[in-house]
Design an enzyme around this catalytic site. Structure first.
Site, PDB file in Angstrom:
ATOM      1  N   SER A   1    -109.344 -20.837 -22.554  1.00 43.57           N
ATOM      2  CA  SER A   1    -108.036 -21.418 -22.241  1.00 43.57           C
ATOM      3  C   SER A   1    -107.462 -21.018 -20.892  1.00 43.57           C
ATOM      4  O   SER A   1    -106.574 -21.694 -20.373  1.00 43.57           O
ATOM      5  CB  SER A   1    -107.039 -21.067 -23.346  1.00 43.57           C
ATOM      6  OG  SER A   1    -106.926 -19.656 -23.477  1.00 43.57           O
TER       7      SER A   1
ATOM      8  N   LYS B   1    -102.111 -24.608 -19.599  1.00 44.59           N
ATOM      9  CA  LYS B   1    -100.659 -24.733 -19.777  1.00 44.59           C
ATOM     10  C   LYS B   1    -100.032 -25.821 -18.908  1.00 44.59           C
ATOM     11  O   LYS B   1     -98.972 -26.362 -19.250  1.00 44.59           O
ATOM     12  CB  LYS B   1     -99.990 -23.392 -19.477  1.00 44.59           C
ATOM     13  CG  LYS B   1    -100.180 -22.330 -20.544  1.00 44.59           C
ATOM     14  CD  LYS B   1     -99.337 -22.608 -21.768  1.00 44.59           C
ATOM     15  CE  LYS B   1     -99.318 -21.430 -22.726  1.00 44.59           C
ATOM     16  NZ  LYS B   1     -98.429 -21.661 -23.874  1.00 44.59           N
TER      17      LYS B   1
END
Length: 402
Positions: free
Chosen positions: A300, A49
């Site tokens: 992720s 992110k």
């Protein structure tokens, strides 16, 4: 309009902030495919992110920066925004659902952000962030439905093709769709033959349902421990990009996610959060036709709540057949427990817990139930132990007759 040049520009901006994460071979995760892991769980702040958040903030005007920043997040976007705001000396307020892991909340605060906890889900936090934006005029940094954010995430696609130009497929976690939109756009622009697949948690299948129904949808509720992808509604930008650039999308169960987290820990010495492990779960449990392919699973994020990890590992052990509960109906007389334990020991199992019940109304008065939790190598060994117990004349409760 997102362009490949914008993604390359994002890679240039991020070169001194974001880590170029390793792509590692993971032969133990699948016997049928060649699996590689793109380790964004080892990224700065513990997830991908940072890329999108930092690039978006770098493109703000001085006026937008002066108004201060607001964002909403289940945790990972919050940390990326907080770090990017800190590096740019911009005041930052993050709305987070009150069920977000404490570790993510505290990490966000340590990067200097003010945190507003909002009751219920990410979508409720998003609504609160919009309310504050209207009241205070802050600049919103959306976690996925923004082309600059998507461009930042797309830098992962550039890195994957640079590290493995011959990749046949890339599997990507999907929440709101920002990550897979950027990665798919980059990969399809440079190598159209490479497949891009998306994976959601079965308890939060917003993008999956939207794509299957070919219509934007909003879920009534979401229920998954993969909090990073627990999104009720995908973005309109990401929905269009997934529709255009992603080859297929699937869902994985909570138990499959837990098994993937356990496999990553044991076989690769990597910690993944639930959202990060869904790509590995899809490969492990053959959700796509990948036989004989070179497959990249994008891990992720790694920001799992440590206090929650024990439950996840236990579920993973059960899902992979390495922890089994056997209930045996026995005559209530001395020596019965010894007979059961000898059989388990002879077959190589390990007894973890024993529960002896004489009070169940479903049993004969002169009988008892013996419930044993055992550790085994795999499902085959567990089945062998059950067979040996039956051969010894014992009756297993709840087992289908062979």
């Amino acid at each position: 309009m997102l362009t490949l040049d914008k993604i390359y520009h994002a890679a240039y901006v991020l070169r001194e902030v974001a880590r170029k994460t390793d792509l590692i071979l993971a032969p133990e995760l699948s016997r049928e495919n060649t699996i590689y892991l793109k380790t964004e769980n080892l990224q700065v702040t513990g997830s991908f992110k940072l890329r999108g958040a930092y690039y978006k903030i770098s493109q703000l005007s001085e006026e937008e920066k002066a108004h201060g920043i607001i964002a909403c997040s289940a945790g990972n976007h919050a940390q990326g925004v907080a770090l990017a705001s800190q590096k740019n000396n911009i005041p930052c307020l993050i709305c987070m659902p009150d069920g977000a892991p404490i570790s993510k909340v505290e990490a966000t605060r340590k990067y200097g952000a003010e945190v507003c906890l909002v009751k219920d889900t990410y979508d409720d936090a998003h609504a609160k962030a919009l309310e504050i934006q209207r009241e205070e005029g802050r600049t919103m940094i959306h976690p996925f439905n923004d082309e600059d954010v998507i461009a930042g995430q797309g830098t992962i696609g550039l890195e994957i093709l640079e590290q493995l130009s011959c990749a046949d497929a890339v599997i990507v976690p999907v929440g709101g769709g920002g990550l897979i939109s950027g990665v798919a756009f980059a990969i399809k622009s440079l190598n159209p033959d490479c497949k891009v697949y998306g994976v959601q948690a079965a308890g939060a299948p917003s993008m999956y349902k939207a794509i299957k129904e070919q219509s934007m949808i909003t879920l009534d509720s979401v229920n998954t421990f993969a909090d990073g992808i627990a999104v009720k509604q995908p973005g309109d930008i990401t929905y269009e990009m997934v529709s255009q650039y992603v080859d297929d999308i699937t869902v994985v169960s909570e138990d499959e996610i837990a098994a993937a987290i356990l496999a990553l820990m044991e076989k690769q010495k990597l910690i993944s959060e639930g959202a990060g492990a869904v790509s590995v779960a899809a490969a492990m449990f053959n959700k796509f036709d990948l036989h004989g392919k070179k497959v990249v699973c994008l891990v992720s994020g790694g920001n799992i709540d440590v206090s929650f990890l024990n439950r996840v590992v236990t579920r993973g052990l059960i899902m992979s057949g390495r922890r089994t509960t056997i209930t045996v109906e026995l005559a209530d007389r001395p020596g019965q427990l010894l007979s059961v334990s000898e059989i388990i020991s002879r077959c190589g199992g390990n007894v973890v817990t024993v529960y002896h019940d004489r009070s169940d109304p479903n049993m004969a008065i002169n009988s008892c139930f013996l419930r044993v939790v055992i550790e085994t190598r795999d499902r085959e060994q567990a089945a062998q132990i059950k067979q040996e117990l039956v051969k010894a004349g014992m009756q297993l409760v709840g087992e289908k007759p062979q």
